[in-house]
Write an enzyme that holds these catalytic residues in place. Structure first.
Site, PDB file in Angstrom:
ATOM      1  N   ASP A 123      35.560 -14.116  28.730  1.00 54.90           N
ATOM      2  CA  ASP A 123      36.430 -13.324  27.861  1.00 54.90           C
ATOM      3  C   ASP A 123      37.271 -14.266  26.998  1.00 54.90           C
ATOM      4  OD1 ASP A 123      38.393 -11.632  26.739  1.00 54.90           O
ATOM      5  OD2 ASP A 123      38.262 -10.272  28.452  1.00 54.90           O
ATOM      6  N   THR A 197      21.834 -16.562  29.088  1.00 53.00           N
ATOM      7  CA  THR A 197      22.423 -15.393  29.716  1.00 53.00           C
ATOM      8  C   THR A 197      22.022 -14.148  28.923  1.00 53.00           C
ATOM      9  OG1 THR A 197      24.460 -15.283  28.430  1.00 53.00           O
ATOM     10  CG2 THR A 197      24.412 -16.836  30.283  1.00 53.00           C
ATOM     11  N   TYR A 199      24.074 -12.099  27.398  1.00 50.33           N
ATOM     12  CA  TYR A 199      24.844 -12.140  26.159  1.00 50.33           C
ATOM     13  C   TYR A 199      24.252 -13.139  25.174  1.00 50.33           C
ATOM     14  CZ  TYR A 199      28.767  -9.310  27.872  1.00 50.33           C
ATOM     15  OH  TYR A 199      29.555  -8.288  28.327  1.00 50.33           O
TER      16      TYR A 199
END
Length: 231
Positions: A123, A197, A199
């Site tokens: 994040d 990953t 993402y």
């Protein structure tokens, strides 16, 4: 990332003690005993659905991998990913999925117990007032310095330019040696050496740049790096 809770997820996790660790504090200082060997331990903080850590455990069978997340739903998704990649194998392997909050990392691992940390698409916490929550903030670097051993490294990937910039500054201000800094990891095509990953696959498919850096914490790793630069 927080998913809507499903009924019975905790019970499903409790039924997989060979893979899932719900009370990791009990293994502090004894993770090599948990795995039953003295191989190095690599940890992904915030593993999401587990694609990266599960694939890494297959690519590097001589390393023990721990994926950490704080949500039962994500740990459950990761168990499915591990089972998918291992074709239903049962019994102890070189991967563990751990429910824990990174804020309390030093309660999960003893000093010098792990060798590498992965921060993948954490994040970014873009607002200045939230800077302390970034996993590259000095608040967390103190924890990494404590739990990493003499060969300790941190490998970070992100799509966020602002997070990457703040992280590089944070590492520099902390006095850490960095190497292999990339502003566009896959500039020349997907680098097969780097496991992607979920993402990363999505962002790369959209043409977004992936930023990456390796940060050296351990004295031995730094010594080897400097010796190689001088040779």
């Amino acid at each position: 990332m927080r998913l809507r809770g499903k009924k019975g997820v905790r019970e499903l996790l409790e039924q997989q003690p060979q893979l899932v660790v719900l009370e990791p504090e009990q293994h502090k200082g004894k993770w090599q005993q948990y795995f039953g060997n003295d191989r190095p331990i690599y940890v992904e903080l915030g593993m999401g659905k587990g694609q990266f850590v599960s694939q890494m455990s297959l690519n590097y069978p001589d390393v023990n991998f721990i994926g950490i997340d704080m949500y039962d739903e994500l740990i459950h998704r990761a168990t499915e990913k591990v089972q998918e990649k291992r074709e239903g194998q049962v019994g102890r392997s070189n991967i563990a999925l751990v429910r824990a909050n990174v804020e309390f990392l030093e309660k999960v691992f003893a000093d010098g117990e792990i060798e590498r940390i992965f921060l993948n698409f954490s994040d970014p916490w873009p607002k200045k007032r939230h800077a302390r929550r970034r996993l590259s903030h000095s608040h967390f670097l103190d924890k990494y310095q404590q739990v990493l051993n003499d060969k300790g490294e941190l490998h970070m990937k992100t799509d966020s330019e602002t997070l990457f910039e703040s992280s590089l500054n944070s590492f520099a201000e902390y006095g850490l040696q960095m190497r292999n800094i990339s502003l566009n990891l896959h500039r020349d095509g997907v680098n097969e050496e780097h496991v992607m990953t979920e993402y990363e696959q999505k962002f790369h498919s959209r043409g977004m740049n992936i930023h990456r850096v390796e940060v050296l914490f351990g004295a031995e790793t730094i010594r080897q790096y400097r010796a190689a630069k001088q040779s």
